[in-house]
Scaffold this motif. Structure first.
Motif, PDB file in Angstrom:
ATOM      1  N   ARG A 181       0.869  -1.175   0.000  1.00 27.35           N
ATOM      2  CA  ARG A 181       0.000   0.000   0.000  1.00 27.35           C
ATOM      3  C   ARG A 181       0.904   1.222   0.000  1.00 27.35           C
ATOM      4  NH1 ARG A 181      -5.081   0.851   0.060  1.00 27.35           N
ATOM      5  NH2 ARG A 181      -5.834  -1.207   0.634  1.00 27.35           N
ATOM      6  N   LEU A 182       0.743   2.064  -1.009  1.00 29.72           N
ATOM      7  CA  LEU A 182       1.673   3.168  -1.203  1.00 29.72           C
ATOM      8  C   LEU A 182       0.926   4.401  -1.714  1.00 29.72           C
ATOM      9  CD1 LEU A 182       4.977   2.842  -1.177  1.00 29.72           C
ATOM     10  CD2 LEU A 182       4.719   3.528  -3.544  1.00 29.72           C
ATOM     11  N   VAL A 183       1.380   5.543  -1.259  1.00 24.24           N
ATOM     12  CA  VAL A 183       0.826   6.820  -1.702  1.00 24.24           C
ATOM     13  C   VAL A 183       1.962   7.592  -2.375  1.00 24.24           C
ATOM     14  CG1 VAL A 183      -0.283   8.970  -0.978  1.00 24.24           C
ATOM     15  CG2 VAL A 183      -0.716   6.852   0.318  1.00 24.24           C
ATOM     16  N   ALA A 184       1.745   8.052  -3.607  1.00 29.95           N
ATOM     17  CA  ALA A 184       2.812   8.798  -4.300  1.00 29.95           C
ATOM     18  C   ALA A 184       2.204   9.637  -5.416  1.00 29.95           C
ATOM     19  CB  ALA A 184       3.859   7.842  -4.881  1.00 29.95           C
ATOM     20  N   GLY A 185       2.997  10.565  -5.939  1.00 30.77           N
ATOM     21  CA  GLY A 185       2.533  11.379  -7.060  1.00 30.77           C
ATOM     22  C   GLY A 185       3.688  12.136  -7.689  1.00 30.77           C
ATOM     23  N   LYS A 186       3.470  12.555  -8.905  1.00 32.81           N
ATOM     24  CA  LYS A 186       4.487  13.311  -9.638  1.00 32.81           C
ATOM     25  C   LYS A 186       4.692  14.687  -9.005  1.00 32.81           C
ATOM     26  CE  LYS A 186       4.233  16.418 -13.123  1.00 32.81           C
ATOM     27  NZ  LYS A 186       5.563  17.004 -13.240  1.00 32.81           N
ATOM     28  N   ILE A 187       5.933  15.046  -8.805  1.00 34.14           N
ATOM     29  CA  ILE A 187       6.222  16.374  -8.254  1.00 34.14           C
ATOM     30  C   ILE A 187       5.820  17.447  -9.259  1.00 34.14           C
ATOM     31  CG2 ILE A 187       8.076  17.973  -7.618  1.00 34.14           C
ATOM     32  CD1 ILE A 187       9.503  15.743  -6.217  1.00 34.14           C
ATOM     33  N   LEU A 188       5.149  18.470  -8.746  1.00 38.90           N
ATOM     34  CA  LEU A 188       4.813  19.659  -9.538  1.00 38.90           C
ATOM     35  C   LEU A 188       5.820  20.744  -9.165  1.00 38.90           C
ATOM     36  CD1 LEU A 188       0.963  19.569  -8.857  1.00 38.90           C
ATOM     37  CD2 LEU A 188       2.118  18.827 -10.949  1.00 38.90           C
ATOM     38  N   MET A 189       6.460  21.315 -10.177  1.00 36.86           N
ATOM     39  CA  MET A 189       7.550  22.265  -9.890  1.00 36.86           C
ATOM     40  C   MET A 189       7.792  23.068 -11.163  1.00 36.86           C
ATOM     41  SD  MET A 189      11.115  21.333  -7.980  1.00 36.86           S
ATOM     42  CE  MET A 189      11.675  19.970  -8.963  1.00 36.86           C
ATOM     43  N   ASP A 190       7.209  24.260 -11.248  1.00 42.97           N
ATOM     44  CA  ASP A 190       7.293  25.003 -12.515  1.00 42.97           C
ATOM     45  C   ASP A 190       8.073  26.311 -12.396  1.00 42.97           C
ATOM     46  OD1 ASP A 190       5.443  26.501 -11.095  1.00 42.97           O
ATOM     47  OD2 ASP A 190       4.043  26.727 -12.772  1.00 42.97           O
ATOM     48  N   ARG A 191       8.742  26.526 -11.261  1.00 42.98           N
ATOM     49  CA  ARG A 191       9.573  27.741 -11.150  1.00 42.98           C
ATOM     50  C   ARG A 191      10.600  27.559 -10.032  1.00 42.98           C
ATOM     51  NH1 ARG A 191       6.360  32.468  -7.796  1.00 42.98           N
ATOM     52  NH2 ARG A 191       5.517  31.131  -6.178  1.00 42.98           N
TER      53      ARG A 191
ATOM     54  N   HIS B  95      -2.373   4.694  -4.130  1.00 44.42           N
ATOM     55  CA  HIS B  95      -3.131   5.944  -4.022  1.00 44.42           C
ATOM     56  C   HIS B  95      -2.303   7.065  -4.633  1.00 44.42           C
ATOM     57  CE1 HIS B  95      -5.678   4.066  -0.838  1.00 44.42           C
ATOM     58  NE2 HIS B  95      -4.549   3.464  -0.517  1.00 44.42           N
ATOM     59  N   TYR B  96      -2.971   7.973  -5.306  1.00 43.09           N
ATOM     60  CA  TYR B  96      -2.250   9.097  -5.898  1.00 43.09           C
ATOM     61  C   TYR B  96      -2.283  10.310  -4.969  1.00 43.09           C
ATOM     62  CZ  TYR B  96      -0.140  12.034  -9.357  1.00 43.09           C
ATOM     63  OH  TYR B  96       0.753  12.848 -10.010  1.00 43.09           O
ATOM     64  N   ALA B  97      -1.137  10.985  -4.898  1.00 40.58           N
ATOM     65  CA  ALA B  97      -1.037  12.226  -4.122  1.00 40.58           C
ATOM     66  C   ALA B  97      -0.665  13.375  -5.045  1.00 40.58           C
ATOM     67  CB  ALA B  97       0.016  12.090  -3.031  1.00 40.58           C
ATOM     68  N   VAL B  98      -1.443  14.429  -5.028  1.00 39.02           N
ATOM     69  CA  VAL B  98      -1.068  15.667  -5.701  1.00 39.02           C
ATOM     70  C   VAL B  98       0.134  16.228  -4.939  1.00 39.02           C
ATOM     71  CG1 VAL B  98      -1.846  17.991  -6.291  1.00 39.02           C
ATOM     72  CG2 VAL B  98      -3.431  16.051  -6.446  1.00 39.02           C
ATOM     73  N   THR B  99       1.228  16.524  -5.672  1.00 38.34           N
ATOM     74  CA  THR B  99       2.524  16.690  -5.020  1.00 38.34           C
ATOM     75  C   THR B  99       3.270  17.957  -5.445  1.00 38.34           C
ATOM     76  OG1 THR B  99       2.647  14.260  -4.939  1.00 38.34           O
ATOM     77  CG2 THR B  99       4.696  15.440  -4.539  1.00 38.34           C
ATOM     78  N   PRO B 100       2.778  19.133  -5.068  1.00 35.91           N
ATOM     79  CA  PRO B 100       3.644  20.311  -5.262  1.00 35.91           C
ATOM     80  C   PRO B 100       4.846  20.173  -4.329  1.00 35.91           C
ATOM     81  CG  PRO B 100       1.639  20.906  -4.027  1.00 35.91           C
ATOM     82  CD  PRO B 100       1.507  19.459  -4.404  1.00 35.91           C
ATOM     83  N   ARG B 101       6.057  20.342  -4.863  1.00 35.40           N
ATOM     84  CA  ARG B 101       7.238  20.094  -4.013  1.00 35.40           C
ATOM     85  C   ARG B 101       7.166  20.939  -2.738  1.00 35.40           C
ATOM     86  NH1 ARG B 101      12.183  18.195  -5.871  1.00 35.40           N
ATOM     87  NH2 ARG B 101      13.131  17.520  -3.965  1.00 35.40           N
ATOM     88  N   PHE B 102       7.078  22.238  -2.915  1.00 36.17           N
ATOM     89  CA  PHE B 102       6.709  23.175  -1.849  1.00 36.17           C
ATOM     90  C   PHE B 102       6.310  24.470  -2.542  1.00 36.17           C
ATOM     91  CE2 PHE B 102      11.205  24.956  -0.502  1.00 36.17           C
ATOM     92  CZ  PHE B 102      11.693  24.814  -1.790  1.00 36.17           C
ATOM     93  N   ALA B 103       5.611  25.310  -1.825  1.00 36.86           N
ATOM     94  CA  ALA B 103       5.005  26.482  -2.469  1.00 36.86           C
ATOM     95  C   ALA B 103       6.004  27.315  -3.273  1.00 36.86           C
ATOM     96  CB  ALA B 103       4.287  27.324  -1.416  1.00 36.86           C
ATOM     97  N   PRO B 104       7.250  27.502  -2.804  1.00 36.99           N
ATOM     98  CA  PRO B 104       8.167  28.351  -3.585  1.00 36.99           C
ATOM     99  C   PRO B 104       8.467  27.839  -4.998  1.00 36.99           C
ATOM    100  CG  PRO B 104       8.958  28.157  -1.333  1.00 36.99           C
ATOM    101  CD  PRO B 104       7.801  27.200  -1.465  1.00 36.99           C
ATOM    102  N   THR B 105       8.267  26.554  -5.264  1.00 40.18           N
ATOM    103  CA  THR B 105       8.587  26.071  -6.609  1.00 40.18           C
ATOM    104  C   THR B 105       7.340  25.851  -7.481  1.00 40.18           C
ATOM    105  OG1 THR B 105       8.786  23.841  -5.678  1.00 40.18           O
ATOM    106  CG2 THR B 105      10.847  25.037  -6.102  1.00 40.18           C
ATOM    107  N   SER B 106       6.202  26.344  -7.035  1.00 36.40           N
ATOM    108  CA  SER B 106       5.014  26.282  -7.900  1.00 36.40           C
ATOM    109  C   SER B 106       4.404  27.675  -8.049  1.00 36.40           C
ATOM    110  CB  SER B 106       3.962  25.324  -7.328  1.00 36.40           C
ATOM    111  OG  SER B 106       4.324  23.977  -7.549  1.00 36.40           O
ATOM    112  N   SER B 107       4.012  28.001  -9.282  1.00 35.97           N
ATOM    113  CA  SER B 107       3.391  29.297  -9.563  1.00 35.97           C
ATOM    114  C   SER B 107       1.937  29.299  -9.094  1.00 35.97           C
ATOM    115  CB  SER B 107       3.428  29.539 -11.078  1.00 35.97           C
ATOM    116  OG  SER B 107       2.604  28.558 -11.721  1.00 35.97           O
ATOM    117  N   HIS B 108       1.371  30.482  -9.094  1.00 38.66           N
ATOM    118  CA  HIS B 108      -0.059  30.613  -8.784  1.00 38.66           C
ATOM    119  C   HIS B 108      -0.894  29.701  -9.686  1.00 38.66           C
ATOM    120  CE1 HIS B 108      -4.024  32.421  -8.325  1.00 38.66           C
ATOM    121  NE2 HIS B 108      -4.056  32.605  -9.638  1.00 38.66           N
ATOM    122  N   GLU B 109      -0.546  29.695 -10.963  1.00 41.25           N
ATOM    123  CA  GLU B 109      -1.322  28.888 -11.910  1.00 41.25           C
ATOM    124  C   GLU B 109      -1.226  27.397 -11.577  1.00 41.25           C
ATOM    125  OE1 GLU B 109      -0.111  29.510 -15.925  1.00 41.25           O
ATOM    126  OE2 GLU B 109      -1.795  28.340 -16.758  1.00 41.25           O
ATOM    127  N   GLN B 110      -0.008  26.945 -11.254  1.00 39.67           N
ATOM    128  CA  GLN B 110       0.162  25.520 -10.947  1.00 39.67           C
ATOM    129  C   GLN B 110      -0.551  25.146  -9.641  1.00 39.67           C
ATOM    130  OE1 GLN B 110       4.255  23.652 -10.337  1.00 39.67           O
ATOM    131  NE2 GLN B 110       3.389  22.423 -11.983  1.00 39.67           N
TER     132      GLN B 110
END
Ligand SMILES: [Zn+2]
Length: 450
Positions: free
Chosen positions: A165-175, A206-221
């Motif tokens: 049983r695992l929870v993971a997701g693609k890192i979101l990082m657009d800046r 299970h899928y996790a929505v994964t913004p790395r941390f707020a500083p590396t994602s834009s408002h849009e992301q």
């Protein structure tokens, strides 16, 4: 996903040994009272699920002739550990010295994560990563792979084969990151949706929505991340918050409208049940109250917080507010996959703040408490009937010193404390996944797993 989707070996098995688990949720300060300890116990497993547990003297006479009894007397059986924050793509930078968070990411982490663009590397590293979890008694984890879709595919595929049983997701990082790890809001959203369709709630994943941390994602992301949670049921969210003072200052510059760093996530709808935030060190009382009300989980990552010099987690304030507290190894900021070691270092971190954590409390955070925080306590985290039979066999004779201290302990509480302070991966004799042995320390195969 229905319960019938969990693949499992057939038949009934009985495991005889010392049992320790939390059959019920524990109120803060009442962890020992909430635990069930059975010195000579028996755990009954049918088709990969817990059928029941209790004293061997009561259960053994009721067993039919076809039941296989696994004799583990002298060892402890506890539910599989749940690591709520760990990075599968940072294996190769564990024990890299001399930096604090932001420089450490630039110098070590980002180059290591770059290699996961190669599916072959992602596959090899994912296999090693999951073997390492099992070697340490971790049966469920909430995992950050990388920004690359291949890193998530490889991890989910390897976990599916092991039936973990695992929870993971693609890192979101657009800046604010190197070009080689940067996605775009549109690509991040598209890749996430594709991965959700293919993996979320398939088998035990299970899928996790994964913004790395707020500083590396834009408002849009961040906006698109929140939208994913509206579009699909029961998704998880994982990120980092308030780990390091420079990071907190940076977040304040990037999101000047926010009341606090935590408020950024809240604004985008990312602070909610099934959300796990690593660290949660530099929060204020209003943050902690909001955190608790949201139902999200704090992942206390003591080996990482010490290694990167990030700060000391405030368990008292967090629990007083009513927040869920769990443990994260946070490898590779963290220095060990072992949740026993993590509990041990957590104990020391809290000592520095004049806060005491009993071993029962630590075990609760690593098992049922984490399952509860993830809304998975009907499936994992205890030996309650119907739960999936993920458990660890702990060996109190794993080192001469532990054996010596163990022999002098007067109660299970003292023995558990000795295990927490002196135990590590050597104490994990076996790890079972849905009733099948997935790791055996003493088996001839060096990796003990598929
Ligand atoms: Zn982390």
């Amino acid at each position: 996903m229905t319960r019938a989707d969990v693949p499992a070996p057939g038949g009934v098995q009985a495991f005889r040994g010392t049992l320790l688990h939390f059959p019920r949720e524990a109120a803060h300060g009442a962890y020992e009272a909430a635990a069930e300890y059975v010195d000579d116990g028996m755990l009954l497993v049918r088709d990969g699920r817990i059928e029941g547990c209790g004293a061997a003297a009561d259960i053994a006479p009721t067993l039919g002739p076809g039941v296989r009894i696994v004799d583990l007397r002298g060892r402890w059986l506890v539910p599989g550990f749940i690591d709520t924050h760990v990075h599968s793509a940072q294996l190769d930078v564990i024990a890299s010295s001399g930096e604090q968070l932001l420089n450490w990411l630039e110098r070590y982490t980002f180059p290591a994560e770059r290699r996961f663009a190669d599916p072959g590397h992602a596959q090899e590293a994912s296999e090693f990563f999951l073997r390492e979890l099992l070697r340490n008694g971790t049966t469920t984890a909430v995992v950050f792979p990388t920004v690359h879709k291949a890193s998530v595919e490889a991890l989910f595929e390897a976990a599916r084969r092991r039936r973990m049983r695992l929870v993971a997701g693609k890192i979101l990082m657009d800046r604010n990151c190197p070009d080689f790890l940067r996605d775009t809001p549109a690509d991040g959203d598209h890749d996430s949706r594709d991965l959700i369709e293919r993996w979320h709630e398939h088998d035990r994943l299970h899928y996790a929505v994964t913004p790395r941390f707020a500083p590396t994602s834009s408002h849009e992301q961040m906006t698109l991340a929140g939208r994913l949670l509206d579009d699909y049921p029961r998704l998880y969210v994982q990120s980092h918050v308030a780990e390091n003072r420079d990071e907190v200052r940076w977040a304040a510059q990037l999101f000047p409208w926010a009341r606090s760093y935590l408020d950024v996530y809240d604004h985008y709808g990312l602070l909610r049940p099934r959300a796990v935030y690593a660290h949660c060190i530099h929060l204020d009382p209003a943050d902690r109250d909001r955190f608790a009300a949201s139902g999200a989980a704090m992942a206390f990552c003591p080996t990482s917080n010490l290694f990167l010099g990030s700060g000391l987690f405030d368990r008292d304030a967090s629990r007083r507010a009513g927040a869920h507290v769990t443990f994260g190894s946070d490898v590779a900021g963290g220095t060990s996959f072992s949740l026993l070691r993590t509990m041990h270092e957590g104990y020391k971190v809290l000592q520095l703040a004049g806060q005491t954590m009993s071993a029962a409390e630590a075990l609760y955070y690593a098992t049922r408490g984490a399952a509860r925080a993830l809304l998975l306590d009907d499936r994992i985290g205890s030996f309650s009937p119907g739960c999936e039979a993920d458990f660890v066999v702990l060996d109190p004779a794993s080192t001469p010193l532990l054996a010596r201290r163990w022999a002098l302990a007067a109660s299970w509480v003292e023995r558990l404390f000795a295990l927490m302070i002196l135990g590590d991966d050597r104490a994990v004799a076996q790890t079972y996944i849905v009733g099948e042995r997935a790791h055996d320390r003493d088996a001839s195969a060096p990796d003990g797993g598929p």
